[in-house]
Design a protein around this motif. Structure first.
Motif, PDB file in Angstrom:
ATOM      1  N   VAL A   1       0.877  -1.161   0.000  1.00  0.00           N
ATOM      2  CA  VAL A   1       0.000   0.000   0.000  1.00  0.00           C
ATOM      3  C   VAL A   1       0.917   1.214   0.000  1.00  0.00           C
ATOM      4  O   VAL A   1       1.740   1.365   0.909  1.00  0.00           O
ATOM      5  N   ILE A   2       0.815   2.062  -1.008  1.00  0.00           N
ATOM      6  CA  ILE A   2       1.619   3.284  -1.102  1.00  0.00           C
ATOM      7  C   ILE A   2       0.789   4.419  -0.517  1.00  0.00           C
ATOM      8  O   ILE A   2      -0.355   4.622  -0.924  1.00  0.00           O
ATOM      9  N   ILE A   3       1.389   5.159   0.454  1.00  0.00           N
ATOM     10  CA  ILE A   3       0.625   6.208   1.128  1.00  0.00           C
ATOM     11  C   ILE A   3       1.235   7.590   0.891  1.00  0.00           C
ATOM     12  O   ILE A   3       2.404   7.718   0.522  1.00  0.00           O
ATOM     13  N   ARG A   4       0.425   8.602   1.125  1.00  0.00           N
ATOM     14  CA  ARG A   4       0.859   9.995   0.985  1.00  0.00           C
ATOM     15  C   ARG A   4       1.861  10.343   2.082  1.00  0.00           C
ATOM     16  O   ARG A   4       1.775   9.845   3.201  1.00  0.00           O
ATOM     17  N   ASP A   5       2.778  11.250   1.754  1.00  0.00           N
ATOM     18  CA  ASP A   5       3.764  11.702   2.733  1.00  0.00           C
ATOM     19  C   ASP A   5       3.089  12.325   3.955  1.00  0.00           C
ATOM     20  O   ASP A   5       3.584  12.205   5.067  1.00  0.00           O
ATOM     21  N   THR A   6       1.945  12.971   3.757  1.00  0.00           N
ATOM     22  CA  THR A   6       1.251  13.633   4.862  1.00  0.00           C
ATOM     23  C   THR A   6       0.619  12.645   5.836  1.00  0.00           C
ATOM     24  O   THR A   6       0.269  13.017   6.943  1.00  0.00           O
TER      25      THR A   6
ATOM     26  N   VAL B   1       3.119  -1.327   4.196  1.00  0.00           N
ATOM     27  CA  VAL B   1       2.792   0.063   3.905  1.00  0.00           C
ATOM     28  C   VAL B   1       4.084   0.797   3.577  1.00  0.00           C
ATOM     29  O   VAL B   1       5.022   0.800   4.383  1.00  0.00           O
ATOM     30  N   LEU B   2       4.132   1.418   2.393  1.00  0.00           N
ATOM     31  CA  LEU B   2       5.343   2.077   1.908  1.00  0.00           C
ATOM     32  C   LEU B   2       5.076   3.548   1.609  1.00  0.00           C
ATOM     33  O   LEU B   2       3.954   3.933   1.284  1.00  0.00           O
ATOM     34  N   SER B   3       6.139   4.348   1.686  1.00  0.00           N
ATOM     35  CA  SER B   3       6.053   5.757   1.300  1.00  0.00           C
ATOM     36  C   SER B   3       6.085   5.843  -0.223  1.00  0.00           C
ATOM     37  O   SER B   3       6.311   4.843  -0.910  1.00  0.00           O
ATOM     38  N   GLN B   4       5.903   7.045  -0.746  1.00  0.00           N
ATOM     39  CA  GLN B   4       5.964   7.245  -2.191  1.00  0.00           C
ATOM     40  C   GLN B   4       7.353   6.950  -2.740  1.00  0.00           C
ATOM     41  O   GLN B   4       7.507   6.641  -3.919  1.00  0.00           O
ATOM     42  N   LYS B   5       8.374   7.031  -1.864  1.00  0.00           N
ATOM     43  CA  LYS B   5       9.754   6.724  -2.270  1.00  0.00           C
ATOM     44  C   LYS B   5      10.072   5.244  -2.061  1.00  0.00           C
ATOM     45  O   LYS B   5      11.225   4.850  -2.087  1.00  0.00           O
ATOM     46  N   LYS B   6       9.054   4.445  -1.777  1.00  0.00           N
ATOM     47  CA  LYS B   6       9.176   2.997  -1.516  1.00  0.00           C
ATOM     48  C   LYS B   6       9.925   2.705  -0.213  1.00  0.00           C
ATOM     49  O   LYS B   6      10.535   1.653  -0.063  1.00  0.00           O
ATOM     50  N   GLU B   7       9.874   3.629   0.747  1.00  0.00           N
ATOM     51  CA  GLU B   7      10.449   3.391   2.078  1.00  0.00           C
ATOM     52  C   GLU B   7       9.432   2.610   2.888  1.00  0.00           C
ATOM     53  O   GLU B   7       8.239   2.899   2.852  1.00  0.00           O
ATOM     54  N   PHE B   8       9.920   1.656   3.649  1.00  0.00           N
ATOM     55  CA  PHE B   8       9.043   0.789   4.442  1.00  0.00           C
ATOM     56  C   PHE B   8       8.581   1.544   5.680  1.00  0.00           C
ATOM     57  O   PHE B   8       9.388   1.946   6.505  1.00  0.00           O
ATOM     58  N   VAL B   9       7.283   1.764   5.812  1.00  0.00           N
ATOM     59  CA  VAL B   9       6.725   2.505   6.947  1.00  0.00           C
ATOM     60  C   VAL B   9       6.281   1.537   8.035  1.00  0.00           C
ATOM     61  O   VAL B   9       6.691   1.652   9.187  1.00  0.00           O
ATOM     62  N   CYS B  10       5.443   0.559   7.675  1.00  0.00           N
ATOM     63  CA  CYS B  10       4.937  -0.375   8.682  1.00  0.00           C
ATOM     64  C   CYS B  10       4.327  -1.608   8.036  1.00  0.00           C
ATOM     65  O   CYS B  10       4.123  -1.653   6.820  1.00  0.00           O
ATOM     66  N   LEU B  11       4.047  -2.577   8.887  1.00  0.00           N
ATOM     67  CA  LEU B  11       3.180  -3.686   8.525  1.00  0.00           C
ATOM     68  C   LEU B  11       1.817  -3.342   9.089  1.00  0.00           C
ATOM     69  O   LEU B  11       1.723  -2.714  10.156  1.00  0.00           O
ATOM     70  N   GLY B  12       0.784  -3.727   8.402  1.00  0.00           N
ATOM     71  CA  GLY B  12      -0.557  -3.443   8.895  1.00  0.00           C
ATOM     72  C   GLY B  12      -1.512  -4.555   8.558  1.00  0.00           C
ATOM     73  O   GLY B  12      -1.220  -5.423   7.740  1.00  0.00           O
ATOM     74  N   LYS B  13      -2.658  -4.526   9.228  1.00  0.00           N
ATOM     75  CA  LYS B  13      -3.705  -5.513   8.986  1.00  0.00           C
ATOM     76  C   LYS B  13      -4.861  -4.800   8.289  1.00  0.00           C
ATOM     77  O   LYS B  13      -5.327  -3.755   8.752  1.00  0.00           O
ATOM     78  N   ALA B  14      -5.310  -5.368   7.190  1.00  0.00           N
ATOM     79  CA  ALA B  14      -6.387  -4.763   6.411  1.00  0.00           C
ATOM     80  C   ALA B  14      -7.700  -4.832   7.173  1.00  0.00           C
ATOM     81  O   ALA B  14      -8.091  -5.894   7.655  1.00  0.00           O
ATOM     82  N   ILE B  15      -8.359  -3.694   7.287  1.00  0.00           N
ATOM     83  CA  ILE B  15      -9.658  -3.621   7.945  1.00  0.00           C
ATOM     84  C   ILE B  15     -10.761  -3.960   6.953  1.00  0.00           C
ATOM     85  O   ILE B  15     -11.810  -4.493   7.320  1.00  0.00           O
ATOM     86  N   VAL B  16     -10.515  -3.663   5.675  1.00  0.00           N
ATOM     87  CA  VAL B  16     -11.462  -3.937   4.589  1.00  0.00           C
ATOM     88  C   VAL B  16     -10.697  -4.557   3.427  1.00  0.00           C
ATOM     89  O   VAL B  16      -9.471  -4.575   3.423  1.00  0.00           O
ATOM     90  N   THR B  17     -11.407  -5.041   2.428  1.00  0.00           N
ATOM     91  CA  THR B  17     -10.742  -5.558   1.227  1.00  0.00           C
ATOM     92  C   THR B  17     -10.336  -4.388   0.338  1.00  0.00           C
ATOM     93  O   THR B  17     -10.929  -3.305   0.411  1.00  0.00           O
ATOM     94  N   SER B  18      -9.360  -4.602  -0.499  1.00  0.00           N
ATOM     95  CA  SER B  18      -8.907  -3.541  -1.407  1.00  0.00           C
ATOM     96  C   SER B  18      -9.982  -3.181  -2.433  1.00  0.00           C
ATOM     97  O   SER B  18      -9.986  -2.077  -2.968  1.00  0.00           O
ATOM     98  N   ASN B  19     -10.900  -4.091  -2.693  1.00  0.00           N
ATOM     99  CA  ASN B  19     -11.977  -3.827  -3.663  1.00  0.00           C
ATOM    100  C   ASN B  19     -13.072  -2.936  -3.093  1.00  0.00           C
ATOM    101  O   ASN B  19     -13.886  -2.405  -3.840  1.00  0.00           O
TER     102      ASN B  19
END
Length: 165
Positions: free
Chosen positions: A55-60, A90-108
């Motif tokens: 999952v790629i997330i925003r810097d903010t 979960v990765l930053s836009q620069k592909k830096e590893f931020v965290c591992l997380g558990k999905a609360i919902v499906t990606s769909n």
């Protein structure tokens, strides 16, 4: 049994492994200023989880995640397909590893940018403050003369309670 030899561990194969003697020699060289040997042995954290959906997330959104916040869809830029309760990287836009997380919902069930919570961090690897804070600590305070307003938490005086000791 006389000998046990591990040829693979997860996604790592024998060709990518190093002996303890190799690591010790590389550490000795690093102490003398030669970091190349040790640097070639150290892998990034995300190399340990190559098979997880990303999952790629925003810097903010990064600093909030580093402080334990649950990731909302508005913080997501793009993601691989994943199921509810699946572990994701979960990765930053620069592909830096931020965290591992558990999905609360499906990606769909959401599109990047939608509102609603999508990932609950389980293990955060990035230090808070690495990215600028994109969120503000506020609380709603009722003003009897006006509508409720937001006041930054740092401006609210804290009550001092006696110690239990």
């Amino acid at each position: 049994m006389v000998e046990l030899r591990r040829t693979r561990s997860g996604s790592f194969r024998e060709q990518e492994m190093h002996t303890l003697h190799d690591v010790q020699d590389a550490c000795s060289s690093a102490k003398k200023g030669n970091l190349t040997g040790l640097a070639s042995m150290i892998l990034s954290v995300d190399a340990a989880v190559p098979d997880l959906p990303t999952v790629i997330i925003r810097d903010t959104a990064i600093d909030a995640i580093c402080h334990g916040a649950t990731l909302a869809g508005v913080g997501v830029i793009k993601c691989d397909e994943f199921k509810k309760d699946q572990v994701v990287a979960v990765l930053s836009q620069k592909k830096e590893f931020v965290c591992l997380g558990k999905a609360i919902v499906t990606s769909n069930s959401f599109k990047p940018g939608d509102t609603g919570l999508v990932i609950r961090p389980t293990t955060v690897f990035m230090q808070p403050g690495t990215y600028a804070r994109g969120w503000e600590k506020t609380v709603k305070v009722k003003d009897p003369d006006k509508k409720p307003k937001k006041i930054p938490i740092k401006e609210i005086p804290l009550k001092k309670y006696p110690s239990n000791r």
